[in-house]
Scaffold this active site. Structure first.
Site, PDB file in Angstrom:
ATOM      1  N   SER A  96       0.351   0.138 -49.110  1.00 38.12           N
ATOM      2  CA  SER A  96       0.350   1.599 -49.161  1.00 38.12           C
ATOM      3  C   SER A  96      -0.946   2.211 -48.678  1.00 38.12           C
ATOM      4  CB  SER A  96       0.683   2.097 -50.571  1.00 38.12           C
ATOM      5  OG  SER A  96      -0.357   1.814 -51.487  1.00 38.12           O
TER       6      SER A  96
ATOM      7  N   THR B 187       2.351  -4.206 -52.980  1.00 41.04           N
ATOM      8  CA  THR B 187       2.114  -5.443 -53.730  1.00 41.04           C
ATOM      9  C   THR B 187       3.381  -5.965 -54.375  1.00 41.04           C
ATOM     10  OG1 THR B 187      -0.143  -4.729 -54.186  1.00 41.04           O
ATOM     11  CG2 THR B 187       0.744  -6.459 -55.605  1.00 41.04           C
TER      12      THR B 187
ATOM     13  N   LYS C   1      -3.890   6.748 -60.373  1.00 39.82           N
ATOM     14  CA  LYS C   1      -4.311   5.353 -60.529  1.00 39.82           C
ATOM     15  C   LYS C   1      -5.768   5.329 -60.962  1.00 39.82           C
ATOM     16  CE  LYS C   1      -4.506   0.884 -58.165  1.00 39.82           C
ATOM     17  NZ  LYS C   1      -4.143   0.100 -56.979  1.00 39.82           N
TER      18      LYS C   1
ATOM     19  N   GLU D  24     -18.478  27.734 -61.152  1.00 40.70           N
ATOM     20  CA  GLU D  24     -19.344  26.979 -60.245  1.00 40.70           C
ATOM     21  C   GLU D  24     -19.507  27.695 -58.898  1.00 40.70           C
ATOM     22  OE1 GLU D  24     -21.046  24.439 -61.190  1.00 40.70           O
ATOM     23  OE2 GLU D  24     -19.954  23.368 -62.742  1.00 40.70           O
TER      24      GLU D  24
ATOM     25  N   TYR E  84      -3.525 -11.545 -51.374  1.00 40.52           N
ATOM     26  CA  TYR E  84      -2.101 -11.648 -51.046  1.00 40.52           C
ATOM     27  C   TYR E  84      -1.794 -10.798 -49.823  1.00 40.52           C
ATOM     28  CZ  TYR E  84      -2.139  -7.175 -53.486  1.00 40.52           C
ATOM     29  OH  TYR E  84      -2.448  -5.891 -53.861  1.00 40.52           O
TER      30      TYR E  84
ATOM     31  N   THR F  52       0.701   0.563 -54.990  1.00 44.07           N
ATOM     32  CA  THR F  52       0.098   1.430 -56.009  1.00 44.07           C
ATOM     33  C   THR F  52      -1.069   2.253 -55.478  1.00 44.07           C
ATOM     34  OG1 THR F  52      -1.375  -0.350 -56.753  1.00 44.07           O
ATOM     35  CG2 THR F  52       0.764  -0.141 -57.860  1.00 44.07           C
ATOM     36  N   ASP F  53      -1.695   1.831 -54.373  1.00 45.01           N
ATOM     37  CA  ASP F  53      -2.919   2.489 -53.928  1.00 45.01           C
ATOM     38  C   ASP F  53      -2.718   3.969 -53.613  1.00 45.01           C
ATOM     39  OD1 ASP F  53      -4.368   0.206 -54.264  1.00 45.01           O
ATOM     40  OD2 ASP F  53      -4.577  -0.265 -52.141  1.00 45.01           O
TER      41      ASP F  53
END
Length: 332
Positions: free
Chosen positions: A62, A16, A168, A289, A29, A95-96
């Site tokens: 990305s 981006t 993120k 767990e 975009y 950023t992804d």
């Protein structure tokens, strides 16, 4: 006597931060459309404290980052850092998947020179674009001698994160990156930077992991746990060639009984299985767990599924012994 400025290379991959939209207020975009030299020219202020040049490795969003590009990127970064005329590297990235690329580099970069990733949540053509200041700050951190030896860092929205801790957490907010378990490494305010801690885990030159140009990394799949989770997704991943599995478990890394049975079958075929969690914060501990000692699974500790996948891919280049893999998760 005038001292020379730090020599920083900006390595561009797209994202981006290099995106363009039809208008200054458009939400949609095209990623990666702006070349690195244009990004540099848009922030002339950083040239007052650093000699900056650019290298274009890729031009994509990305979401399309993959193993091949990771290997290309780290090969180029290690080549640059080995040069006497390079003092640090800043990488522009979408950023992804930035947290995955940053953590991958944190494990395979072989230099203590600063490596800093940055990106943006708004394209370069947007009203209120966050990319220019992020680039300015990233180059500032890469130029700062105090960043040396702290591993790969991520700089965005005035915050300095370490690659292992950062994730993120918001789809559109400029304050999308957080380090929920351990906090920030430092903060920026234009030319004023404060470093508050160093990463506790081993990184870069202190890891056993290396990659070479053209190397093919083992396939590791992430499988998301949920109510009524079926075992066939696990069996299918193994049948299609997965050498490792990350279970994004519920709660502390749990899954349905049929899914756990499928995990046992996978381990019986030599597949390494790591229990992580789909929960945004917290840690997956051993023998909580699930009885990891009996089943043969690995606990991811605070690594989320995406980062656990990165470490397991590299761990599998060294060993398929789950005990040794657990040591890697404890250490790196």
């Amino acid at each position: 006597m005038q001292t020379s400025k730090p020599r920083i290379v900006i390595v561009a991959t797209g994202g981006t931060i290099a995106g363009s939209a039809e208008s200054t207020t458009a939400a949609g975009y095209q990623s990666g459309g702006v070349a690195v030299d244009v990004l540099i020219d848009a922030v002339p202020q950083m040239k007052k404290f650093a000699d900056v040049r650019g290298v274009q490795v890729s031009s994509l969003g990305s979401q399309d980052m993959n193993d091949e590009l990771w290997v290309m990127l780290v090969t180029e970064v290690n080549r640059l850092l080995a040069a006497a005329d390079v003092d640090g590297v800043a990488i522009t990235h979408g950023t992804d998947t930035m947290e995955e690329t940053a953590y991958f580099l944190n494990l395979v970069v072989k230099s203590d020179k600063p490596v800093v990733l940055t990106g943006s949540m708004r394209p370069s053509t947007s009203l209120g674009a966050d990319g220019p200041l992020n680039i300015y700050n990233a180059v500032g951190v890469a130029s700062d001698p105090r960043a040396k030896g702290r591993g790969v860092l991520v700089v965005a929205n005035d915050d300095i994160h370490d690659a292992r801790a950062m994730t993120k957490r918001h789809t559109s907010d400029v304050q999308t990156f957080v380090s929920p378990e351990v906090g920030l490494v430092g903060v920026c305010l234009f030319d004023d930077r404060e470093f508050m801690r160093s990463p506790a885990h081993a990184h870069t030159t202190a890891t056993p992991f290396t990659v070479v140009s053209g190397q093919v990394l083992p396939r590791v799949d992430v499988i998301y746990a949920h109510a009524g989770m079926c075992p066939d997704v696990i069996d299918g991943a193994v049948a299609n060639g997965a050498k490792g599995l990350i279970i994004a478990g519920v709660g502390g890394g749990n899954m349905t009984t049929p899914a756990l049975d499928a995990v046992k079958r996978a381990i019986g075929k030599g597949v390494v299985v790591v229990r992580s969690t789909r929960v945004g914060e917290g840690m997956v501990r051993r023998n909580i767990e699930v009885d990891d000692d009996t089943v043969g699974t690995v606990a991811s500790k605070e690594l989320n599924p995406a980062k656990a996948r990165v470490l397991l891919k590299l761990a599998l280049t060294q060993t398929s012994d789950p005990k040794r893999v657990q040591e890697y998760f404890d250490t790196y």
